[in-house]
Design a protein around this motif. Structure first.
Motif, mmCIF file in Angstrom:
data_model
loop_
_atom_site.group_PDB
_atom_site.id
_atom_site.type_symbol
_atom_site.label_atom_id
_atom_site.label_comp_id
_atom_site.label_asym_id
_atom_site.label_seq_id
_atom_site.Cartn_x
_atom_site.Cartn_y
_atom_site.Cartn_z
ATOM 1 N N SER A 1 -12.165 73.193 -19.047
ATOM 2 C CA SER A 1 -12.386 72.217 -17.970
ATOM 3 C C SER A 1 -11.472 72.532 -16.790
ATOM 4 O O SER A 1 -11.899 72.507 -15.628
ATOM 5 C CB SER A 1 -12.112 70.798 -18.479
ATOM 6 N N VAL B 1 -10.209 71.309 -22.936
ATOM 7 C CA VAL B 1 -9.486 70.893 -21.731
ATOM 8 C C VAL B 1 -9.108 72.101 -20.888
ATOM 9 O O VAL B 1 -9.130 72.048 -19.648
ATOM 10 C CB VAL B 1 -8.251 70.027 -22.082
ATOM 11 N N PRO C 1 -19.936 69.621 -15.375
ATOM 12 C CA PRO C 1 -19.291 69.406 -16.675
ATOM 13 C C PRO C 1 -20.127 69.857 -17.858
ATOM 14 O O PRO C 1 -19.583 70.263 -18.892
ATOM 15 C CB PRO C 1 -19.067 67.883 -16.695
ATOM 16 N N ARG D 1 -11.004 64.975 -21.781
ATOM 17 C CA ARG D 1 -10.593 66.324 -21.395
ATOM 18 C C ARG D 1 -10.898 66.650 -19.943
ATOM 19 O O ARG D 1 -10.037 67.176 -19.218
ATOM 20 C CB ARG D 1 -11.259 67.349 -22.316
ATOM 21 N N PHE D 2 -12.112 66.373 -19.493
ATOM 22 C CA PHE D 2 -12.486 66.778 -18.146
ATOM 23 C C PHE D 2 -11.687 66.015 -17.102
ATOM 24 O O PHE D 2 -11.143 66.593 -16.161
ATOM 25 C CB PHE D 2 -13.996 66.581 -17.931
ATOM 26 N N HIS E 1 -12.731 75.568 -14.800
ATOM 27 C CA HIS E 1 -13.884 75.220 -13.954
ATOM 28 C C HIS E 1 -13.455 74.384 -12.749
ATOM 29 O O HIS E 1 -13.885 74.633 -11.610
ATOM 30 C CB HIS E 1 -14.898 74.467 -14.815
ATOM 31 N N ILE E 2 -12.594 73.417 -12.976
ATOM 32 C CA ILE E 2 -12.155 72.527 -11.892
ATOM 33 C C ILE E 2 -11.309 73.284 -10.879
ATOM 34 O O ILE E 2 -11.495 73.131 -9.658
ATOM 35 C CB ILE E 2 -11.385 71.330 -12.478
ATOM 36 N N GLY F 1 -17.456 64.631 -22.067
ATOM 37 C CA GLY F 1 -16.047 65.006 -21.989
ATOM 38 C C GLY F 1 -15.292 64.294 -20.891
ATOM 39 O O GLY F 1 -14.078 64.451 -20.759
ATOM 40 N N ILE G 1 -19.550 73.126 -19.909
ATOM 41 C CA ILE G 1 -18.477 73.258 -20.892
ATOM 42 C C ILE G 1 -18.915 72.736 -22.253
ATOM 43 O O ILE G 1 -18.273 72.985 -23.265
ATOM 44 C CB ILE G 1 -17.213 72.540 -20.383
#
Length: 353
Positions: free
Chosen positions: A186, A183, A319, A155-156, A189-190, A151, A322
């Motif tokens: 992501s 996305v 990552p 997206r990531f 998570h980010i 990803g 996900i």
């Protein structure tokens, strides 16, 4: 070699035998180890984005979230060799325009989107060529998994760029993520890894559960609320500092902006469908009176990938969490069809070609 080919908009992709690519002097050929199946592939399959000159032609090999191994190297390529493990961004830059020269290759003035134009066949295939390889490849650390990085090319990194570079996000800030597809998850998570508090919004409980597992402090099922923006504000104690529309429809865009407090920042990531054709209404008067910023995120320059890799090495980003399932190439057509009704969770990844 085998590839998934767009033969008619809205009809299942066909798995066909196509020619193995030959690199031009400035290209490499990458053999695909993994490739995410993204909602942008769904848009291409539907024939979207003609309104911005980005409609994928029929006959196109789709797929734009790849990780793989360099198999052949053009004579003019200086920085990569056969056997190198690489990730590839979806926005293939030329390396020479003003944007590229000033560190913004993701918005190159002559960008070629991987898997969306005939001169840049995509990675739903055993192998694919990469334009201007010295500009567009990122070398993967030896200890990361290809599937985990699938990803990264779209997206990531788009979510990371939006939160780490476009928004002025600080630890302790509140972030509202509207739409918990690949996305959106992501972004959850980010944002959590960057020290923010996240309110995740979706209409599916399985996606909200995934958001909680990835660090969302609060979740809201929009199907159960008649005042989504107000409920998000309440969960955040009065309004969010940053909002993300990860879907690209009027409802999620407006709710995301409405989730913000004064002087908040909205980051638009989701792209529109044929229903909107690139036009979303926004509450401009309220944004003016509250000095709300409207930002956007489109990929990320490969020169910045090191930030992600360092956070992965430190255990702050994962990552692979996900990635929802691994597929064969033959399963791609059905997976795209499931996206009609948003039935995929996380990032499905093709790992068998």
């Amino acid at each position: 070699m085998r590839a998934a080919v767009l033969t008619e908009y809205g009809e299942p992709l066909e798995i066909q035998e196509v020619d193995y690519p030959e690199p031009t002097p400035e290209q490499v050929v990458v053999e695909t180890e993994a490739c995410g199946v993204c909602r942008s592939d769904w848009h291409a399959w539907q024939g979207d984005w003609g309104w911005v000159g980005a409609q994928a032609p029929t006959g196109q090999v789709l797929g734009h979230e790849p990780a793989g191994v360099v198999a052949e190297v053009g004579a003019e390529v200086e920085n990569f060799r056969e056997g190198d493990r690489v990730a590839v961004p979806f926005h293939l830059a030329d390396g020479t325009c003003h944007q590229c020269r000033t560190g913004h290759a993701n918005v190159c003035e002559t960008v070629l989107p991987l898997g969306f134009t005939g001169v840049a066949p995509g990675a739903f295939a055993e192998a694919f060529p990469v334009r201007k390889a010295d500009v567009n490849l990122a070398r993967l650390p030896d200890d990361v998994d290809f599937v985990d990085m699938a990803g990264l090319g779209c997206r990531f990194m788009t979510a990371f760029h939006g939160l780490a570079h476009r928004a002025d996000l600080a630890p302790g800030d509140w972030v509202a993520v509207h739409g918990c597809g690949g996305v959106g998850l992501s972004a959850v998570h980010i944002a959590d890894a960057l020290g923010a508090n996240v309110v995740a919004v979706d209409i599916r409980e399985d996606k909200l559960e995934a958001a909680r597992e990835l660090g969302a402090a609060e979740t809201l099922n929009a199907a159960d609320s008649d005042r989504v923006a107000g409920d998000v504000k309440a969960l955040a104690g009065g309004g969010c500092d940053v909002s993300i529309d990860a879907l690209g429809i009027p409802e999620t865009c407006q709710n995301a902006i409405g989730s913000l407090g004064r002087r908040g920042q909205h980051v638009q990531i989701g792209l529109t469908t044929g229903n909107e054709q690139g036009q979303l209404s926004i509450p401009s008067d309220a944004m003016v009176m509250q000095e709300v910023d409207f930002l956007a995120s489109f990929g990320m320059p490969p020169t910045d990938y090191g930030e992600i890799f360092r956070m992965v090495a430190a255990g702050k980003l994962e990552p692979g969490r996900i990635v929802s399932e691994e597929l064969s190439l033959d399963e791609v057509p059905e997976t795209l069809q499931k996206m009609d009704s948003y039935d995929t969770v996380g990032i499905p990844v093709v790992s068998e070609f």
